[in-house]
Design an enzyme around this catalytic site. Sequence first.
Site, mmCIF file in Angstrom:
data_model
loop_
_atom_site.group_PDB
_atom_site.id
_atom_site.type_symbol
_atom_site.label_atom_id
_atom_site.label_comp_id
_atom_site.label_asym_id
_atom_site.label_seq_id
_atom_site.Cartn_x
_atom_site.Cartn_y
_atom_site.Cartn_z
ATOM 1 N N ARG A 61 0.931 -1.132 -0.176
ATOM 2 C CA ARG A 61 -0.008 0.185 -0.047
ATOM 3 C C ARG A 61 0.946 1.173 0.102
ATOM 4 O O ARG A 61 0.612 2.134 0.664
ATOM 5 C CB ARG A 61 -1.158 0.004 1.228
ATOM 6 C CG ARG A 61 -1.730 -1.313 1.422
ATOM 7 C CD ARG A 61 -2.843 -1.056 0.298
ATOM 8 N NE ARG A 61 -3.740 -2.466 0.466
ATOM 9 C CZ ARG A 61 -3.375 -3.654 -0.025
ATOM 10 N NH1 ARG A 61 -2.254 -3.885 -0.669
ATOM 11 N NH2 ARG A 61 -3.945 -4.671 0.305
ATOM 12 N N SER B 200 -11.371 -0.725 3.466
ATOM 13 C CA SER B 200 -10.337 -1.019 4.650
ATOM 14 C C SER B 200 -9.712 0.087 5.192
ATOM 15 O O SER B 200 -8.869 0.851 4.498
ATOM 16 C CB SER B 200 -9.354 -2.152 4.182
ATOM 17 O OG SER B 200 -10.055 -3.276 3.871
ATOM 18 N N GLU C 88 -4.485 3.021 6.445
ATOM 19 C CA GLU C 88 -4.486 2.964 4.957
ATOM 20 C C GLU C 88 -5.066 4.341 4.456
ATOM 21 O O GLU C 88 -4.427 4.624 3.268
ATOM 22 C CB GLU C 88 -5.106 1.819 4.467
ATOM 23 C CG GLU C 88 -4.990 1.430 2.944
ATOM 24 C CD GLU C 88 -5.380 0.177 2.679
ATOM 25 O OE1 GLU C 88 -6.021 0.304 1.359
ATOM 26 O OE2 GLU C 88 -5.746 -0.573 3.471
#
Length: 333
Positions: free
Chosen positions: A159, A233, A329
């Site tokens: 990520r 998420s 995230e």
Amino acid sequence: MRDIANYSLKEHNTFGIEARCSRFLEYSTVEEAKGVAAILREAADPYIIIGGGSNLLLTSDFEGIVVHSALMGVDIDGCRMTCGSGMEWDRVVALAVEQGLYGAENLSLIPGDVGASAVQNIGAYGVEAKDLIVEVEAVEITTGQLRTFSNADCQYGYRDSRFKHDWKNLFLMTHVTYALQSTFEPKLDYGNIRAELERKGISNPTAAQLRAVIIDIRNAKLPDPKVMGNAGSFFMNPVVNREKYESLAAQYEGMPHYTIDSGHEKIPAGWMIEQCGWKGRSLGRAGVHDKQALVLVNRGGATGAEVVTLCETIRKDVREKFGIDIHPEVNII
């Protein structure tokens, strides 16, 4: 080019949080992107660059310029797809499957735009954007020049990419080129993909069937942002060393994990959050989804500050229980 003052960003963040910016600039061609770059060079105001807003948490009005890409279009050359940075990512996956180009199926239904896929290195079910990206094309803001970067140039990680660090806010994404495959080689050994296929009586799925199953799995776990604001998420799954993993595995029988290499394991953040008792709970108007603890939701009228408070409270509880610091995230602005 769109150039709008005092612009509402509510439709540009999937949390559905009301916030405004002083000025909104949107480009739909490479030449317009160069024009936006010129404006940013001359303006004294701070600026941020956003995608589809599916990985964004706004905590207040932004006293500056917000830049957004609306650059569309797809060019297919053999197994390579070059896509405009403003295209919806899931539309790219759907088009690839329709054209007999494979490798992106496991990334189905991930919200956001093409440009964000290259910045965030989106991923799901054992596949990441970096596995597919060949080149990234972008306008350099300081010079107005069109630049092309290789996969290696972008320094992709979990990520992560250079666009989130030393290249942050230095480029306006225009196109991303993905290398796909003409032969379908399904990746089924992550999460509950095989179980869902077996439930449907499918032993050798086609790409379209795998995509449909991925969509069903995601829809079952993730709330529709149009109904309940969220950014998918919220936390990254932490990667820990072997010693830490074995210590926790001895305490928590059946703890889920995914092997990264001989010395590291990935532990699902959602599982740890659930073990801390947060699944389905709320703190004010912000809460944790009752079907997937990795997802923070806006239960109605929540502010960005309320979501941040929930985030930090969860992080504290996970740290105290497991000795692991989980990180968002989502980009918090």
